[in-house]
Design a protein around this motif. Sequence first.
Motif, PDB file in Angstrom:
ATOM      1  N   ALA A   1     -12.048   2.140  -5.424  1.00 39.45           N
ATOM      2  CA  ALA A   1     -12.981   1.024  -5.615  1.00 39.45           C
ATOM      3  C   ALA A   1     -12.269  -0.327  -5.462  1.00 39.45           C
ATOM      4  N   SER A   2     -12.413  -1.215  -6.429  1.00 41.01           N
ATOM      5  CA  SER A   2     -11.865  -2.571  -6.303  1.00 41.01           C
ATOM      6  C   SER A   2     -10.337  -2.581  -6.250  1.00 41.01           C
ATOM      7  N   VAL A   3      -9.694  -1.603  -6.835  1.00 46.16           N
ATOM      8  CA  VAL A   3      -8.230  -1.522  -6.758  1.00 46.16           C
ATOM      9  C   VAL A   3      -7.829  -1.253  -5.308  1.00 46.16           C
ATOM     10  N   ARG A   4      -8.493  -0.304  -4.663  1.00 48.21           N
ATOM     11  CA  ARG A   4      -8.235   0.003  -3.252  1.00 48.21           C
ATOM     12  C   ARG A   4      -8.484  -1.218  -2.380  1.00 48.21           C
ATOM     13  N   GLU A   5      -9.588  -1.916  -2.641  1.00 47.19           N
ATOM     14  CA  GLU A   5      -9.911  -3.108  -1.848  1.00 47.19           C
ATOM     15  C   GLU A   5      -8.860  -4.200  -2.025  1.00 47.19           C
TER      16      GLU A   5
END
Length: 85
Positions: A9-13
Amino acid sequence: MHIELRFFASVREALGLAGERIELPEGVATVGAVREHLIARGGPWAGALGHERALRMAFNHVMCGPETAVKEGGEVAFFPPVTGG
């Protein structure tokens, strides 16, 4: 010790990658220590994994806390808490 990292999610992004295989330095033996090691990379790592961010962690697909020991070939995952509505 080598482990697999997974980011969701936002960590990957924020990091621009879904995962990587890394060799941990001596003394990095828990999920919390892995997080600290990654934060020390600075830049987007410090922003995505910093302590001001609420994150969930898992070791080998099991939710865990920072005290959980990591083992050779294991997988550590970081992701934001899931909310529903």
